[in-house]
Each structure stands twice: as structure tokens, then as C-alpha cells.
Design a protein around this motif. Structure first.
Motif, PDB file in Angstrom:
ATOM      1  N   TYR A  85       0.731  -1.231  -0.136  1.00  0.00           N
ATOM      2  CA  TYR A  85      -0.054  -0.051  -0.100  1.00  0.00           C
ATOM      3  C   TYR A  85       0.828   1.163   0.194  1.00  0.00           C
ATOM      4  N   ILE A  86       2.010   1.276   0.927  1.00  0.00           N
ATOM      5  CA  ILE A  86       2.965   2.347   0.652  1.00  0.00           C
ATOM      6  C   ILE A  86       3.642   2.659  -0.493  1.00  0.00           C
ATOM      7  N   ALA A  87       3.908   1.377  -0.905  1.00  0.00           N
ATOM      8  CA  ALA A  87       4.817   1.550  -2.268  1.00  0.00           C
ATOM      9  C   ALA A  87       4.087   2.019  -3.404  1.00  0.00           C
ATOM     10  N   GLN A  88       2.787   1.677  -3.536  1.00  0.00           N
ATOM     11  CA  GLN A  88       1.884   2.224  -4.456  1.00  0.00           C
ATOM     12  C   GLN A  88       1.777   3.528  -4.388  1.00  0.00           C
ATOM     13  N   VAL A 146       3.574   5.829  -3.131  1.00  0.00           N
ATOM     14  CA  VAL A 146       4.679   6.760  -3.167  1.00  0.00           C
ATOM     15  C   VAL A 146       5.097   6.757  -4.669  1.00  0.00           C
ATOM     16  N   ARG A 147       4.871   5.372  -5.443  1.00  0.00           N
ATOM     17  CA  ARG A 147       5.081   5.396  -6.825  1.00  0.00           C
ATOM     18  C   ARG A 147       3.955   6.329  -7.570  1.00  0.00           C
ATOM     19  N   LYS A 148       2.762   6.295  -7.221  1.00  0.00           N
ATOM     20  CA  LYS A 148       1.795   7.266  -7.722  1.00  0.00           C
ATOM     21  C   LYS A 148       2.094   8.591  -8.008  1.00  0.00           C
ATOM     22  N   THR A 149       2.979   8.805  -6.728  1.00  0.00           N
ATOM     23  CA  THR A 149       3.322  10.542  -6.754  1.00  0.00           C
ATOM     24  C   THR A 149       3.963  10.680  -7.935  1.00  0.00           C
ATOM     25  N   ARG A 150       4.906   9.562  -8.170  1.00  0.00           N
ATOM     26  CA  ARG A 150       5.624   9.978  -9.551  1.00  0.00           C
ATOM     27  C   ARG A 150       4.874   9.827 -10.819  1.00  0.00           C
ATOM     28  N   GLU A 151       4.001   9.199 -10.790  1.00  0.00           N
ATOM     29  CA  GLU A 151       3.226   9.071 -12.108  1.00  0.00           C
ATOM     30  C   GLU A 151       2.081   9.977 -12.542  1.00  0.00           C
ATOM     31  N   TYR A 152       1.853  10.966 -11.194  1.00  0.00           N
ATOM     32  CA  TYR A 152       0.405  11.833 -11.389  1.00  0.00           C
ATOM     33  C   TYR A 152       0.941  13.060 -12.116  1.00  0.00           C
ATOM     34  N   ASP A 153       0.134  13.426 -13.121  1.00  0.00           N
ATOM     35  CA  ASP A 153       0.370  14.499 -13.958  1.00  0.00           C
ATOM     36  C   ASP A 153       0.349  15.961 -13.019  1.00  0.00           C
ATOM     37  N   LEU A 154      -0.205  16.022 -12.158  1.00  0.00           N
ATOM     38  CA  LEU A 154      -0.289  17.115 -11.428  1.00  0.00           C
ATOM     39  C   LEU A 154       1.134  17.392 -10.407  1.00  0.00           C
ATOM     40  N   ILE A 155       2.054  16.414 -10.465  1.00  0.00           N
ATOM     41  CA  ILE A 155       3.154  16.453  -9.652  1.00  0.00           C
ATOM     42  C   ILE A 155       4.351  16.526 -10.559  1.00  0.00           C
ATOM     43  N   ARG A 156       5.213  17.317 -10.440  1.00  0.00           N
ATOM     44  CA  ARG A 156       6.401  17.506 -11.307  1.00  0.00           C
ATOM     45  C   ARG A 156       7.654  16.594 -10.754  1.00  0.00           C
ATOM     46  N   GLY A 192       8.227  13.472  -7.651  1.00  0.00           N
ATOM     47  CA  GLY A 192       7.296  12.501  -6.840  1.00  0.00           C
ATOM     48  C   GLY A 192       8.244  12.438  -5.633  1.00  0.00           C
ATOM     49  N   ALA A 193       7.594  11.572  -4.926  1.00  0.00           N
ATOM     50  CA  ALA A 193       8.418  11.004  -3.489  1.00  0.00           C
ATOM     51  C   ALA A 193       9.586  10.209  -3.779  1.00  0.00           C
ATOM     52  N   SER A 194      10.664  10.388  -3.094  1.00  0.00           N
ATOM     53  CA  SER A 194      11.859   9.366  -3.115  1.00  0.00           C
ATOM     54  C   SER A 194      11.680   7.971  -2.594  1.00  0.00           C
ATOM     55  N   PRO A 195      12.573   7.054  -2.811  1.00  0.00           N
ATOM     56  CA  PRO A 195      12.394   5.756  -1.943  1.00  0.00           C
ATOM     57  C   PRO A 195      12.907   5.945  -0.505  1.00  0.00           C
ATOM     58  N   ARG A 196      13.702   6.932  -0.247  1.00  0.00           N
ATOM     59  CA  ARG A 196      13.818   7.273   1.116  1.00  0.00           C
ATOM     60  C   ARG A 196      12.475   7.707   1.778  1.00  0.00           C
ATOM     61  N   ALA A 197      11.638   8.498   0.862  1.00  0.00           N
ATOM     62  CA  ALA A 197      10.271   8.865   1.665  1.00  0.00           C
ATOM     63  C   ALA A 197       9.511   8.009   2.302  1.00  0.00           C
ATOM     64  N   GLY A 198       9.420   6.566   1.023  1.00  0.00           N
ATOM     65  CA  GLY A 198       8.845   5.579   1.373  1.00  0.00           C
ATOM     66  C   GLY A 198       9.160   4.704   2.566  1.00  0.00           C
ATOM     67  N   ILE A 199      10.328   4.573   2.962  1.00  0.00           N
ATOM     68  CA  ILE A 199      11.159   3.932   3.794  1.00  0.00           C
ATOM     69  C   ILE A 199      10.783   4.720   5.215  1.00  0.00           C
ATOM     70  N   SER A 200      10.753   6.312   5.138  1.00  0.00           N
ATOM     71  CA  SER A 200      10.468   7.028   6.185  1.00  0.00           C
ATOM     72  C   SER A 200       8.907   7.064   6.625  1.00  0.00           C
ATOM     73  N   VAL A 258      -0.366   9.437   8.602  1.00  0.00           N
ATOM     74  CA  VAL A 258       0.928  10.011   8.495  1.00  0.00           C
ATOM     75  C   VAL A 258       1.326  10.368   7.197  1.00  0.00           C
ATOM     76  N   VAL A 259       0.459   9.903   6.131  1.00  0.00           N
ATOM     77  CA  VAL A 259       1.204  10.327   4.870  1.00  0.00           C
ATOM     78  C   VAL A 259       1.265  11.689   4.385  1.00  0.00           C
ATOM     79  N   ARG A 260       0.369  12.651   4.984  1.00  0.00           N
ATOM     80  CA  ARG A 260       0.515  13.984   4.398  1.00  0.00           C
ATOM     81  C   ARG A 260       1.376  14.638   5.185  1.00  0.00           C
ATOM     82  N   PRO A 261       1.722  14.702   6.367  1.00  0.00           N
ATOM     83  CA  PRO A 261       3.258  15.098   6.869  1.00  0.00           C
ATOM     84  C   PRO A 261       4.456  14.588   6.658  1.00  0.00           C
ATOM     85  N   ALA A 262       4.277  13.313   6.046  1.00  0.00           N
ATOM     86  CA  ALA A 262       5.552  12.485   5.392  1.00  0.00           C
ATOM     87  C   ALA A 262       5.889  12.857   4.182  1.00  0.00           C
ATOM     88  N   LEU A 263       4.823  13.324   3.305  1.00  0.00           N
ATOM     89  CA  LEU A 263       5.035  13.661   1.933  1.00  0.00           C
ATOM     90  C   LEU A 263       4.957  15.155   1.476  1.00  0.00           C
TER      91      LEU A 263
END
Length: 309
Positions: A222-225, A227-237, A239-247, A272-277
Motif C-alpha cells: 500500500y505504501i509503495a503504491q 509513493v509510486r503514484k506520486t511519481r506518475e501523477y500528472d499534477l506532480i512534477r 514525486g516522492a523518493s524511495p527514502r520517503a517510502g522508508i520513512s 501519517v502520509v500527508r506530513p510525511a510527503l
């Protein structure tokens, strides 16, 4: 809820009114061995949040006021020549502490900001070629003012990515503000010193217990999906890094522990996802022009991600 954590949070909330949720998130990041970026207007108690936490766990606290003329050695330390011994000696800077408050971190140039990079990631600093370990635990909280932009240096993405959370400190509600005013006027003679609720060794044990919290493979997916979607979303230039997913995963374990559970649920991730990302993504230019916020986009990403059952 763990008895020690419950007592700690209850005492914490008595010192800072109207910030219950942010106090719990600040403690979450500390238990997850992370760091926190506090953003809020002056006078909202950001410095007190960190100083009080240090006192309650019996830890050392240092504060560095970031200014345009601050040098990296003002943070990490430097060497001086001892005339008596005829040798150079290392003078340790304020970074050698348990809780370090970097006040108004965006007021200092990138060279001084970068002095914290090694400390935050590797929990060590290098002074003139000699590597020194920092105290354990080591927790950095940096503050910045979201209103003033003149004479500031925005934190680069690499620096922001090292913060587990970005917490937005708002003004207290009317009830909390009246309570704050009354207590300040009535209890003005009370000492600023707060007796420790926990010993430092006890806090380190709680942090070790957090690592034992179970996180199911379905939650990891769930977390990985997300994080990955933030890199594929057209409204985001960006996205979050792998470190962000671990954190994010580590923070979810700490939040679950604070709630008295030894397992992570999807609701922990959603909380937790909003303050984390929010500080780890960069919106597309047209989204920024339209007044969109990182929190809105992150919520859209979470809403479009199937929740594990």
C-alpha cells in the motif's frame, strides 16, 4: 497506549495548548529516528515544543539561530591550536546534542544548511577529516516562517527529503488561546524547568520497541503504491523518493506504537502520509498557479489507491 507514552503525551499537552495532534506527530518522528521541519508563524510555540520534549526525556537541548552570516563550523565545530600542548584540538559545535533546534533554517545560505546533511543522515559529522559520532538519540527540528521570503534561502530538495515530517503549526483555537493566556498570567512565576518524565535510556528502549511493531506485506505494498503514484501523477512534477517510502513506513510503525498497537493498519498510513510527503513532492507549475496544495494532491493519490483488506 503504552503507559510511559501516555504519561509523556499528557504532560506534553499541558505545556503546549491546542497542538495535541502535532505533539503526537513530533514524538512519532522522534521514535522513528527521524527529523522534523516545523512551519508556522512567529509566536506559535515552535521552539518551546522542542525544548519541552528534551526536558521531559532528560536529553540535552541546543538551539542554533540560523542567520545569513552563519558558518558551517558554527554548527558542527572546528579545530583550534592549543599553545600549551602544541597540537590542534577539536571544538565540538552545538550539533553534538540529543535535540537540536535549527531556528529559521531558511535564513542561512545553502552552505550552512548543508552542514546538517551528514548529521541528519549518518548521525555523524566530519571536522577537518576526522569523523565523530553524534549522541544517541539525535533529533533535528528545524523551523521556518512561511510568510517572509525576503532574505531567505529555500531549502533544497535533498535537504527537505531528510526530514521525516513537515508539520504545519497553526494558531490555537479560541478555547486553547484563552487557556494559554490565563495560564501565562496566573502561572508566570512557574519555572521553565520541567522535570523529566522518562530517563533517556527508557526513551531509547521505547524506540527499540517501535522497531518490533509488525507491518504486514499488504501495508508495505500500500505504501509503495502511494509513493509510486506520486511519481506518475500528472499534477506532480517531482514525486516522492524511495527514502520517503522508508520513512513513511517507519513513521507508521511509531504512530501505531503510540496508539498502543504492535501492528500497522491502513488508517495509520492515511494519517501519517500527508506530513510525511507534503515536503517531498513538487507540484506541476500550472497546479501551483491554480492554488493547489501538496496536501490536496496527496489526498487524491491516497483516495485513488486500493486499501488493503
Amino acid at each position: 497506549m503504552n503507559g510511559s507514552i501516555q504519561k509523556l503525551l499528557a504532560s506534553y499537552e499541558q505545556q503546549l495548548f491546542g497542538q495535541t495532534h502535532n505533539l503526537a506527530l513530533l514524538l512519532t518522528a522522534f521514535l522513528a529516528s527521524g527529523h522534523v521541519l516545523l512551519e508556522g508563524a512567529p509566536g506559535t510555540g515552535k521552539t518551546k515544543m522542542v525544548r519541552v520534549l528534551a526536558q521531559m526525556i532528560g536529553g540535552d537541548f541546543r538551539r542554533v539561530q540560523f542567520t545569513p552570516d552563519l558558518l558551517p563550523s558554527d554548527i558542527t565545530g572546528s579545530t583550534i591550536f592549543n599553545l600549551k600542548t602544541g597540537q590542534f584540538e577539536i571544538m565540538r559545535g552545538p550539533v553534538f546534542t540529543n535535540l537540536l533546534l535549527g531556528d529559521e533554517i531558511n535564513r542561512t545560505p545553502p552552505k550552512a544548511q548543508a552542514a546538517l546533511l551528514e548529521a541528519m543522515e549518518e548521525k555523524q559529522v566530519t571536522i577537518h577529516g576526522e569523523t565523530l559520532l553524534l549522541p544517541d538519540p539525535f533529533f533535528v527540528v528545524a523551523t521556518q516562517n512561511p510568510i517572509e521570503f525576503e532574505g531567505t534561502y529555500p531549502l533544497p530538495e535533498a535537504q527537505q527529503d531528510r526530514f521525516s515530517f513537515k508539520l504545519l503549526i497553526d494558531y490555537p483555537n479560541l478555547t486553547a488561546e484563552k487557556h494559554l493566556l490565563k495560564s501565562s498570567l496566573v502561572d508566570h512565576r512557574v519555572s521553565e524547568e520541567i522535570p523529566p518524565i522518562l530517563e533517556l535510556a527508557d526513551f531509547k528502549q521505547l524506540r527499540d520497541d517501535v522497531r518490533l511493531v509488525n507491518i504486514d506485506d499488504s501495508i508495505i505494498d500500500y505504501i509503495a503504491q502511494i509513493v509510486r503514484k506520486t511519481r506518475e501523477y500528472d499534477l506532480i512534477r517531482l514525486g516522492a523518493s524511495p527514502r520517503a517510502g522508508i520513512s513513511l513506513a517507519e513513521s507508521c510503525k511509531a504512530w501505531a506504537f503510540i496508539q498502543g498497537r504492535d501492528y500497522v493498519t491502513p488508517d495509520d498510513v492515511k494519517l501519517v502520509v500527508r506530513p510525511a510527503l507534503r515536503h517531498r513532492i513538487i507540484l506541476a507549475p500550472h497546479m501551483e498557479l491554480e492554488g493547489g496544495t501538496s496536501d490536496q494532491i496527496i489526498q487524491d493519490v491516497v483516495d485513488s489507491t486500493p486499501v488493503p483488506r
